[in-house]
Design an enzyme around this catalytic site. Structure first.
Site, PDB file in Angstrom:
ATOM      1  N   GLN A   1       5.674  -1.080  -5.124  1.00  0.00           N
ATOM      2  CA  GLN A   1       6.528  -1.279  -3.976  1.00  0.00           C
ATOM      3  C   GLN A   1       7.837  -0.544  -4.235  1.00  0.00           C
ATOM      4  O   GLN A   1       8.115  -0.191  -5.376  1.00  0.00           O
ATOM      5  CB  GLN A   1       6.759  -2.752  -3.747  1.00  0.00           C
ATOM      6  CG  GLN A   1       5.463  -3.532  -3.497  1.00  0.00           C
ATOM      7  CD  GLN A   1       5.712  -4.975  -3.024  1.00  0.00           C
ATOM      8  OE1 GLN A   1       6.824  -5.405  -2.765  1.00  0.00           O
ATOM      9  NE2 GLN A   1       4.630  -5.728  -2.940  1.00  0.00           N
TER      10      GLN A   1
ATOM     11  N   GLU B   1       8.036  -6.000   0.075  1.00  0.00           N
ATOM     12  CA  GLU B   1       7.559  -7.367   0.298  1.00  0.00           C
ATOM     13  C   GLU B   1       8.637  -8.360  -0.138  1.00  0.00           C
ATOM     14  O   GLU B   1       9.461  -8.056  -1.018  1.00  0.00           O
ATOM     15  CB  GLU B   1       6.273  -7.584  -0.520  1.00  0.00           C
ATOM     16  CG  GLU B   1       5.682  -8.979  -0.350  1.00  0.00           C
ATOM     17  CD  GLU B   1       4.239  -9.091  -0.828  1.00  0.00           C
ATOM     18  OE1 GLU B   1       3.733  -8.144  -1.473  1.00  0.00           O
ATOM     19  OE2 GLU B   1       3.621 -10.138  -0.552  1.00  0.00           O
TER      20      GLU B   1
ATOM     21  N   GLU C   1      -1.563  -0.055   0.145  1.00  0.00           N
ATOM     22  CA  GLU C   1      -1.061  -0.499  -1.167  1.00  0.00           C
ATOM     23  C   GLU C   1      -1.740   0.347  -2.229  1.00  0.00           C
ATOM     24  O   GLU C   1      -2.981   0.359  -2.303  1.00  0.00           O
ATOM     25  CB  GLU C   1      -1.345  -1.988  -1.407  1.00  0.00           C
ATOM     26  CG  GLU C   1      -0.482  -2.880  -0.541  1.00  0.00           C
ATOM     27  CD  GLU C   1      -0.632  -4.363  -0.829  1.00  0.00           C
ATOM     28  OE1 GLU C   1      -0.965  -4.722  -1.975  1.00  0.00           O
ATOM     29  OE2 GLU C   1      -0.426  -5.157   0.113  1.00  0.00           O
TER      30      GLU C   1
ATOM     31  N   ASN D   1      -3.298  -9.020   6.181  1.00  0.00           N
ATOM     32  CA  ASN D   1      -3.289  -8.316   4.897  1.00  0.00           C
ATOM     33  C   ASN D   1      -4.307  -8.975   3.976  1.00  0.00           C
ATOM     34  O   ASN D   1      -4.360 -10.217   3.889  1.00  0.00           O
ATOM     35  CB  ASN D   1      -1.884  -8.439   4.270  1.00  0.00           C
ATOM     36  CG  ASN D   1      -1.858  -7.979   2.824  1.00  0.00           C
ATOM     37  OD1 ASN D   1      -1.902  -6.786   2.545  1.00  0.00           O
ATOM     38  ND2 ASN D   1      -1.823  -8.909   1.880  1.00  0.00           N
ATOM     39  N   GLU D   2      -5.104  -8.174   3.308  1.00  0.00           N
ATOM     40  CA  GLU D   2      -6.083  -8.688   2.333  1.00  0.00           C
ATOM     41  C   GLU D   2      -6.716  -9.980   2.850  1.00  0.00           C
ATOM     42  O   GLU D   2      -6.688 -11.024   2.191  1.00  0.00           O
ATOM     43  CB  GLU D   2      -5.439  -8.874   0.954  1.00  0.00           C
ATOM     44  CG  GLU D   2      -4.976  -7.543   0.383  1.00  0.00           C
ATOM     45  CD  GLU D   2      -4.624  -7.535  -1.101  1.00  0.00           C
ATOM     46  OE1 GLU D   2      -4.556  -8.603  -1.721  1.00  0.00           O
ATOM     47  OE2 GLU D   2      -4.429  -6.421  -1.639  1.00  0.00           O
TER      48      GLU D   2
ATOM     49  N   TYR E   1      -5.289  -0.414  -6.672  1.00  0.00           N
ATOM     50  CA  TYR E   1      -4.276  -0.366  -7.729  1.00  0.00           C
ATOM     51  C   TYR E   1      -4.849   0.268  -8.983  1.00  0.00           C
ATOM     52  O   TYR E   1      -6.045   0.143  -9.271  1.00  0.00           O
ATOM     53  CB  TYR E   1      -3.781  -1.785  -8.053  1.00  0.00           C
ATOM     54  CG  TYR E   1      -2.825  -2.316  -7.004  1.00  0.00           C
ATOM     55  CD1 TYR E   1      -1.486  -1.960  -7.023  1.00  0.00           C
ATOM     56  CD2 TYR E   1      -3.260  -3.167  -5.988  1.00  0.00           C
ATOM     57  CE1 TYR E   1      -0.597  -2.432  -6.060  1.00  0.00           C
ATOM     58  CE2 TYR E   1      -2.380  -3.642  -5.024  1.00  0.00           C
ATOM     59  CZ  TYR E   1      -1.046  -3.265  -5.072  1.00  0.00           C
ATOM     60  OH  TYR E   1      -0.165  -3.731  -4.116  1.00  0.00           O
TER      61      TYR E   1
HETATM   62  O1  AHR Z   1       1.760  -5.722  -3.948  1.00  0.00           O
HETATM   63  C1  AHR Z   1       1.545  -6.977  -4.498  1.00  0.00           C
HETATM   64  C2  AHR Z   1       0.389  -7.712  -3.855  1.00  0.00           C
HETATM   65  O2  AHR Z   1      -0.796  -7.048  -4.128  1.00  0.00           O
HETATM   66  C3  AHR Z   1       0.401  -7.813  -2.350  1.00  0.00           C
HETATM   67  O3  AHR Z   1       1.172  -8.870  -1.880  1.00  0.00           O
HETATM   68  C4  AHR Z   1      -1.037  -8.031  -2.026  1.00  0.00           C
HETATM   69  O4  AHR Z   1      -1.383  -7.544  -0.760  1.00  0.00           O
HETATM   70  C5  AHR Z   1      -1.769  -7.344  -3.160  1.00  0.00           C
HETATM   71  O5  AHR Z   1      -2.737  -8.137  -3.697  1.00  0.00           O
END
Ligand code: AHR
Length: 509
Positions: A357, A29, A308, A176-177, A252
């Protein structure tokens, strides 16, 4: 060492679904030092580069055989306007990266630079389009610019920028999101948008798009259900294939709360076990989303893309809070190894996953030092390398006999041994993690339906879970040849030190 070995059985001649190589995917990103300073240093940099792309980073990633790279975000994708990133660099407009530190983005790394990076890496591009602040026309023309042959306005634009032939770009993210930074939409609102965007992202020639609808956060199964329902309620019968081919989900691993996620390198044993329990919940996550999808798509035509995943800690002290720069310890490596076991078990529905990432951001493979320019491979990098033989291999079921060793984590239970296996080109690959912080463990696997010849084995461990690699100590956590493996009477015995990850491979007969 605990005197109770774990017993398992693998039928090496009964192949399960193929493990898509794309579950070993990556994510870059425009965030902190991932693109600028990580992948891209500019042509005038003293760091060896090709067209501004850092060659030591390329070389390190080529060794992982990375199958795809997602770009340009993340949250950034939904305020990125691709035409700002083409043409002469000095004429490209500057924008503000409002999500990530409010820094000025000069757009020097754009579409052509990304495609050049993918070519250098030998990887497939996965482009996330802008649904949040863009238009259907803008995304549709990006597809045309990249993938169409012949003579049309966007193709002429591409040729004027020096690229005659179209590229192949199969993977496209429809935002995205979109429940958050990608537009704060409701599921119903986004599902309709996804249909519209999917319609106008066209297949040109033999470039068949694989459109990925922006999916749920964590365990929000309702979001997935809404997307699946919208797919099956088209107003006519003339659509030959689903409008989008996959739905994504983001998950996450954090040990604390979003306000205080915990330190990457200073953590207690309790925080370690909480982390591993959260990582192991990826199994529940994928099962839950897959169960919902099964109701609408029992033949599993639509894939899950976990685009992600990974650990998210507090940033390193003294670094920009908007840059998400964190160290990476043996704990992160074990988070990765457990995720891969789960991915292999969900090979029937999971078509892609992208760690967040690749360089200098969150759970990175590579950290670069802005002062000395040194490059460090993280413990997570080594898990990707040790496991790369699973890419496109046939998954093999691993059945364990009796209960696995476990420990209580609050009200929950964490199994402390994790195993997965696959076969490809006549070779068996077994991955094993011992999550116990203190106790070593033996695993004895009864290999049925075939025999294994000489085995090769590597182990990744360290004196403490907190150990990590730095420019001064780049190999503090690195794989070593493992001699704690033997084969006797069709049984593979693997010794796993406390907090370790091991791989064992060998030719099958
Ligand atoms: O990876 C960091 C961020 O986490 C990304 O930009 C977003 O999609 C997520 O909330």
């Amino acid at each position: 060492m605990s005197d109770t070995a774990v017993s398992a059985v693998i039928n090496v001649d009964i192949e399960g679904p193929q493990i898509s190589r794309h579950v070993y995917g990556h994510f870059a990103e425009h965030l902190g030092r991932c693109v600028y300073g990580g992948f891209y240093v500019g042509e005038d940099s003293e760091i060896p580069n090709e067209g501004g792309i850092r060659l030591d980073v390329v070389e390190a990633l080529r060794a992982l055989d990375i199958p795809n790279l997602r770009w340009p975000g993340g949250c950034f994708a939904d305020e990125y306007h691709w035409r700002d990133g083409i043409g002469p660099k000095e004429e490209r407009p500057v924008m503000v990266n409002t999500h990530w530190g409010g820094v000025e983005e000069n757009n020097h790394f754009g579409t052509h630079e990304f495609m050049a990076l993918c070519e250098l890496l030998g990887t497939e591009p996965y482009i996330s389009g802008n649904v949040g602040s863009g238009t259907v026309q803008e995304m549709s023309e990006w597809v045309e610019y990249l993938t169409r042959e012949g003579d049309s306005p966007a193709v002429r634009e591409r040729k004027a920028n020096g690229r005659e032939e179209p590229w192949k770009v199969k993977y496209w993210g429809l935002g995205n999101e979109t429940w958050g930074c990608g537009g704060n939409m409701s599921a119903e609102q986004y599902a309709l948008e996804a249909r519209r965007y999917a319609t106008y992202c066209r297949d040109y020639g033999d470039n068949k798009l694989y459109r990925i609808a922006a999916g749920a956060s964590d365990f929000s199964y309702g979001w997935t259900e809404t997307l699946m329902k919208q797919l099956s309620h088209l107003g006519c019968q003339r659509v030959e294939r689903p409008l989008y081919q996959a739905v994504s989900v983001h998950y996450y691993t954090i040990a604390g709360t979003w306000a205080d996620k915990g330190s990457a390198t200073e953590f207690t044993e309790d925080e370690y076990y909480t982390t591993m329990w959260k990582a192991a919940r990826t199994d529940e996550l994928l099962t839950g989303h897959a169960n919902v999808m099964d109701l609408y798509d029992p033949t599993k035509e639509i894939g899950i893309v976990l685009d992600e995943w990974g650990t998210w800690w507090n940033v390193e002290p003294g670094t920009n809070p908007g840059f998400l720069y964190q160290q990476n310890t043996l704990r992160d490596a074990l988070v990765a190894s457990v995720h891969f076991d789960i991915f292999h078990r969900h090979a029937d529905r999971l078509v892609m996953a992208n760690i967040a990432q690749t360089v200098n951001v969150l759970q990175a493979m590579i950290l670069t030092d802005p002062e000395t320019k040194a490059l460090v491979l993280t413990p997570t990098y080594h898990v990707f390398q040790m496991n790369k033989g699973h890419q496109d291999a046939a998954s093999l079921r691993v059945d364990t006999l009796g209960a696995l060793p476990s420990r209580e984590v609050g009200e929950a239970t964490l199994e402390t041994v994790s195993i997965s296996a696959s076969r490809k080109d006549g070779r068996l690959l077994v991955s094993l993690s011992n999550l116990d912080a203190e106790e070593a463990r033996d695993v004895v696997i009864d290999l049925r339906g075939g025999t294994i010849g000489e085995v090769e084995s590597q182990v990744l461990t360290a004196g403490a879970l907190q150990e990590h690699n730095t420019p001064q100590s780049p190999e503090a956590v690195a794989p070593r040849p493992h001699d704690g493996v033997s084969v006797e009477g069709g049984k593979l015995r693997v010794h796993l030190p406390a907090h370790s990850f091991a791989t064992v491979s060998g030719a099958l007969a």
